[in-house]
Design a protein around this motif. Structure first.
Motif, PDB file in Angstrom:
ATOM      1  N   TRP A 109      33.354  23.280  47.581  1.00 46.07           N
ATOM      2  CA  TRP A 109      32.950  24.398  46.706  1.00 46.07           C
ATOM      3  C   TRP A 109      33.835  26.358  46.929  1.00 46.07           C
ATOM      4  CZ3 TRP A 109      29.753  28.542  45.752  1.00 46.07           C
ATOM      5  CH2 TRP A 109      29.462  29.082  44.363  1.00 46.07           C
ATOM      6  N   MET A 110      33.794  26.207  48.014  1.00 43.08           N
ATOM      7  CA  MET A 110      33.873  27.830  48.946  1.00 43.08           C
ATOM      8  C   MET A 110      35.355  27.419  49.127  1.00 43.08           C
ATOM      9  SD  MET A 110      31.270  30.054  49.998  1.00 43.08           S
ATOM     10  CE  MET A 110      32.084  30.387  50.561  1.00 43.08           C
ATOM     11  N   LYS A 111      35.897  26.905  48.907  1.00 44.83           N
ATOM     12  CA  LYS A 111      37.696  26.821  48.606  1.00 44.83           C
ATOM     13  C   LYS A 111      37.752  27.297  48.119  1.00 44.83           C
ATOM     14  CE  LYS A 111      38.678  23.579  52.686  1.00 44.83           C
ATOM     15  NZ  LYS A 111      39.357  22.622  53.208  1.00 44.83           N
ATOM     16  N   ALA A 112      37.204  26.271  46.678  1.00 45.64           N
ATOM     17  CA  ALA A 112      37.364  26.986  45.129  1.00 45.64           C
ATOM     18  C   ALA A 112      37.230  28.044  44.777  1.00 45.64           C
ATOM     19  CB  ALA A 112      36.983  25.889  44.220  1.00 45.64           C
ATOM     20  N   LEU A 113      36.015  28.512  45.700  1.00 48.17           N
ATOM     21  CA  LEU A 113      35.782  29.782  45.259  1.00 48.17           C
ATOM     22  C   LEU A 113      36.651  31.105  45.802  1.00 48.17           C
ATOM     23  CD1 LEU A 113      33.766  32.305  44.725  1.00 48.17           C
ATOM     24  CD2 LEU A 113      32.412  32.300  46.512  1.00 48.17           C
ATOM     25  N   ALA A 114      37.702  31.048  46.320  1.00 44.63           N
ATOM     26  CA  ALA A 114      38.434  31.470  47.643  1.00 44.63           C
ATOM     27  C   ALA A 114      39.769  31.805  46.669  1.00 44.63           C
ATOM     28  CB  ALA A 114      38.653  30.868  49.097  1.00 44.63           C
ATOM     29  N   ARG A 115      40.143  31.023  46.071  1.00 47.72           N
ATOM     30  CA  ARG A 115      41.613  31.077  44.533  1.00 47.72           C
ATOM     31  C   ARG A 115      40.806  31.890  43.341  1.00 47.72           C
ATOM     32  NH1 ARG A 115      40.898  25.880  46.146  1.00 47.72           N
ATOM     33  NH2 ARG A 115      40.070  24.787  44.711  1.00 47.72           N
ATOM     34  N   ILE A 116      39.436  32.089  43.756  1.00 43.43           N
ATOM     35  CA  ILE A 116      39.221  33.142  42.581  1.00 43.43           C
ATOM     36  C   ILE A 116      38.979  34.836  42.341  1.00 43.43           C
ATOM     37  CG2 ILE A 116      37.485  33.338  40.945  1.00 43.43           C
ATOM     38  CD1 ILE A 116      36.490  30.620  41.411  1.00 43.43           C
ATOM     39  N   PRO A 117      39.771  35.605  41.817  1.00 44.87           N
ATOM     40  CA  PRO A 117      38.987  36.918  42.641  1.00 44.87           C
ATOM     41  C   PRO A 117      37.954  37.576  41.739  1.00 44.87           C
ATOM     42  CG  PRO A 117      40.587  36.555  40.341  1.00 44.87           C
ATOM     43  CD  PRO A 117      40.097  35.198  40.560  1.00 44.87           C
ATOM     44  N   LEU A 118      37.667  38.925  42.389  1.00 45.67           N
ATOM     45  CA  LEU A 118      36.477  39.113  42.489  1.00 45.67           C
ATOM     46  C   LEU A 118      36.592  40.301  41.059  1.00 45.67           C
ATOM     47  CD1 LEU A 118      35.048  41.399  45.239  1.00 45.67           C
ATOM     48  CD2 LEU A 118      34.959  39.011  44.873  1.00 45.67           C
ATOM     49  N   SER A 127      38.923  42.604  32.128  1.00 44.24           N
ATOM     50  CA  SER A 127      40.137  42.081  31.204  1.00 44.24           C
ATOM     51  C   SER A 127      40.968  41.473  31.673  1.00 44.24           C
ATOM     52  CB  SER A 127      39.575  42.909  29.839  1.00 44.24           C
ATOM     53  OG  SER A 127      41.121  44.160  30.552  1.00 44.24           O
ATOM     54  N   GLY A 128      41.288  42.142  32.707  1.00 48.51           N
ATOM     55  CA  GLY A 128      43.174  42.006  33.366  1.00 48.51           C
ATOM     56  C   GLY A 128      43.242  40.166  33.853  1.00 48.51           C
ATOM     57  N   PRO A 129      44.383  39.866  34.397  1.00 50.67           N
ATOM     58  CA  PRO A 129      44.758  38.772  34.250  1.00 50.67           C
ATOM     59  C   PRO A 129      44.446  38.216  35.204  1.00 50.67           C
ATOM     60  CG  PRO A 129      46.498  39.839  34.365  1.00 50.67           C
ATOM     61  CD  PRO A 129      45.871  40.368  33.299  1.00 50.67           C
ATOM     62  N   VAL A 130      43.947  36.898  36.083  1.00 47.34           N
ATOM     63  CA  VAL A 130      43.727  36.052  37.540  1.00 47.34           C
ATOM     64  C   VAL A 130      44.193  37.453  38.840  1.00 47.34           C
ATOM     65  CG1 VAL A 130      42.112  35.240  36.514  1.00 47.34           C
ATOM     66  CG2 VAL A 130      44.121  33.587  36.984  1.00 47.34           C
ATOM     67  N   ASP A 131      45.574  37.761  38.011  1.00 47.66           N
ATOM     68  CA  ASP A 131      46.648  36.908  39.262  1.00 47.66           C
ATOM     69  C   ASP A 131      47.458  38.212  39.356  1.00 47.66           C
ATOM     70  OD1 ASP A 131      48.157  37.233  36.802  1.00 47.66           O
ATOM     71  OD2 ASP A 131      50.027  36.245  37.119  1.00 47.66           O
ATOM     72  N   ASP A 132      46.545  39.764  38.626  1.00 50.16           N
ATOM     73  CA  ASP A 132      47.000  40.982  38.700  1.00 50.16           C
ATOM     74  C   ASP A 132      45.599  41.447  39.317  1.00 50.16           C
ATOM     75  OD1 ASP A 132      47.504  44.127  39.015  1.00 50.16           O
ATOM     76  OD2 ASP A 132      47.594  43.926  36.866  1.00 50.16           O
ATOM     77  N   LEU A 146      36.219  36.930  29.790  1.00 48.20           N
ATOM     78  CA  LEU A 146      37.192  37.216  31.206  1.00 48.20           C
ATOM     79  C   LEU A 146      37.958  36.877  31.430  1.00 48.20           C
ATOM     80  CD1 LEU A 146      34.799  40.567  32.240  1.00 48.20           C
ATOM     81  CD2 LEU A 146      36.645  40.503  30.201  1.00 48.20           C
ATOM     82  N   PRO A 147      39.042  36.731  31.695  1.00 54.98           N
ATOM     83  CA  PRO A 147      39.618  35.899  32.436  1.00 54.98           C
ATOM     84  C   PRO A 147      39.728  35.324  33.839  1.00 54.98           C
ATOM     85  CG  PRO A 147      41.250  37.294  30.875  1.00 54.98           C
ATOM     86  CD  PRO A 147      40.341  37.848  31.555  1.00 54.98           C
ATOM     87  N   ALA A 148      39.036  36.323  34.560  1.00 53.26           N
ATOM     88  CA  ALA A 148      38.149  36.133  35.881  1.00 53.26           C
ATOM     89  C   ALA A 148      37.063  35.382  35.969  1.00 53.26           C
ATOM     90  CB  ALA A 148      38.208  37.456  36.444  1.00 53.26           C
ATOM     91  N   VAL A 149      36.428  34.722  34.749  1.00 56.13           N
ATOM     92  CA  VAL A 149      34.968  34.751  34.669  1.00 56.13           C
ATOM     93  C   VAL A 149      35.040  33.346  34.525  1.00 56.13           C
ATOM     94  CG1 VAL A 149      33.106  34.009  33.093  1.00 56.13           C
ATOM     95  CG2 VAL A 149      33.899  36.432  33.400  1.00 56.13           C
ATOM     96  N   GLN A 150      36.666  32.332  33.546  1.00 49.92           N
ATOM     97  CA  GLN A 150      36.442  31.602  33.181  1.00 49.92           C
ATOM     98  C   GLN A 150      36.685  30.048  34.431  1.00 49.92           C
ATOM     99  OE1 GLN A 150      36.797  30.601  29.804  1.00 49.92           O
ATOM    100  NE2 GLN A 150      36.409  32.526  30.282  1.00 49.92           N
ATOM    101  N   PRO A 151      37.601  30.904  35.760  1.00 52.13           N
ATOM    102  CA  PRO A 151      36.953  29.789  36.173  1.00 52.13           C
ATOM    103  C   PRO A 151      35.921  29.424  37.461  1.00 52.13           C
ATOM    104  CG  PRO A 151      38.338  31.465  36.615  1.00 52.13           C
ATOM    105  CD  PRO A 151      38.464  32.004  36.064  1.00 52.13           C
ATOM    106  N   LEU A 152      35.048  30.192  37.067  1.00 59.34           N
ATOM    107  CA  LEU A 152      33.558  30.066  37.804  1.00 59.34           C
ATOM    108  C   LEU A 152      33.367  28.697  36.821  1.00 59.34           C
ATOM    109  CD1 LEU A 152      32.064  33.812  37.079  1.00 59.34           C
ATOM    110  CD2 LEU A 152      33.221  32.658  39.652  1.00 59.34           C
TER     111      LEU A 152
END
Length: 388
Positions: free
Chosen positions: A157-166, A98-103, A131-137
């Motif tokens: 698409w893979m370059k965009a994926l690389a910027r999204i945390p698990l 549930s945390g922010p995408v930059d933590d 959840l914040p990390a779901v929004q970039p999907l």
């Protein structure tokens, strides 16, 4: 006894579905029914060879393609994917879901081919889409209802994926959808062929799946359905009407830049039946199976822990997960058969096999599902297919 045609016709006559094609094969006995029309308005009557957007029924096909590369030694289940997908060779994970995408913290282990096949790589949809990390999907990768012409080509698409945390550490949690799209890129890079070419050469052409692909040729658009969205309530009846989402000459009338292994294919009932027969060992080509019995056993085995199944209950509805598809692990409803493998598509489709009985079932409609839960017409179809 109520017939397959009567079951499908009841949901068409109610106004809920414009049309439907159902196929139930038990051994050598194959029953097919086509009712209604291919769309609302000036569309042809539904036919056995009508072409549908099959959405997530693409996932088992992609899994089978990956297993072919594994059998040939070009991939391995325990192989870290970073060698072929350097964009995600060193992923980071949000500290808490549930945390922010930059933590974020570093991943504790690499993502493997098996993580992708079992949807446990750390990418994908949980029960809480907010959840914040779901929004970039949704925003960056265009995950969600298929919209093939709006997705970037695989490298971008893979370059965009690389910027999204698990969302979770690799191997920890089952998360829906995204792993299949990553798997599609991996298949293309491992084979050295664009995904549409590899699937056509290795699966569709050998099995005679002549109407399966990522686009419908102009000459066959007359057999292609419209794609509709209904009212928000998802109930039977035409409440809220049917809204056309995509016409036959729309997004699937030309090859997309990103061939989605999660939901991009079009197909027919007989093509999907041929794919099912192949997995059951009945579709040998030139006396040779396309996949070994051991590969199929792995695909159709549940790999999830009880906790992972429980966390994925919104999508799985009590089922387990194999490679690219769900696995019934117990009889909870009249249509559940332990060992049944397959999946449903958000465009209103369903495909399953039961290795123990040699049965194949295919249900194709053109009304988008209102949520992850299986709707009444699918449940009625499965009841009939199970002989209940």
């Amino acid at each position: 006894m109520t017939s397959l045609r009567e079951i499908l016709a009841s949901h068409v006559s109610s106004g809920y579905l414009p049309g439907a094609v159902g196929l139930v094969a038990r051994g050598d006995r194959v029953e097919v029914a086509a009712v209604g029309s291919a769309g609302v308005g000036d569309f042809a009557p539904m036919a056995r060879d009508t072409i549908f957007r099959v959405a997530s029924l693409t996932k088992p096909v992609a899994a089978a393609a990956a297993m072919m590369l594994i059998e040939e030694g070009r991939l391995a289940l325990d192989e870290p994917v970073g060698g072929r997908l350097p964009e995600i060779a060193s992923p980071v994970v949000v500290r808490t879901p549930s945390g922010p995408v930059d933590d974020v913290v570093p991943a504790q282990r690499p993502i493997t081919v098996e993580h992708l096949l079992t949807f446990r790589a750390g990418y994908g949809f949980p029960a809480d889409f907010s959840l914040p990390a779901v929004q970039p999907l949704f925003a960056d990768l265009r995950q969600g209802p298929p919209q093939p012409q709006l997705v970037a080509e695989p490298d971008a698409w893979m370059k965009a994926l690389a910027r999204i945390p698990l969302l979770y550490q690799p191997g920890e949690a089952w998360l829906y959808n995204t792993c299949s799209d990553i798997l599609g890129v991996l298949i293309a890079r491992a084979s050295g062929r664009p995904l549409p070419e590899f699937l056509a050469e290795r699966i569709f052409e050998p099995l005679g799946m002549r109407d399966t692909g990522f686009a419908v040729p102009a000459a066959h658009l007359g057999r292609f359905t419209g794609y509709y969205r209904g009212g928000d309530d998802g109930a039977e009846g035409a409440a809220g009407g049917l809204q056309l989402v995509d016409a036959p000459d729309g997004q699937w009338s030309r090859t997309p830049a990103f061939p989605s292994a999660a939901g991009g294919l079009v197909s027919t009932a007989d093509d999907l039946y041929a794919f099912g027969r192949m997995l059951l060992g009945e579709g040998a080509v030139g006396g040779r199976r396309l996949l070994s019995a051991e590969s199929v056993r792995r695909m159709t085995t549940d790999w999830l822990t009880p906790a992972q199944r429980a966390a994925g209950a919104l999508f799985l509805e009590g089922q387990g997960w194999g490679f690219g598809g769900s696995v019934d692990i117990e009889r909870r409803n009249p249509w559940n058969e332990p060992g049944r493998y397959g999946w449903i598509g958000g465009t209103g489709t369903a495909w399953h096999i039961v290795p123990a009985t040699g049965s194949v079932t295919v249900l194709l409609t053109q009304r988008e599902l209102s949520g992850p839960a299986s709707p009444a017409h699918m449940q009625d179809f499965w009841r009939y297919a199970a002989g209940s």
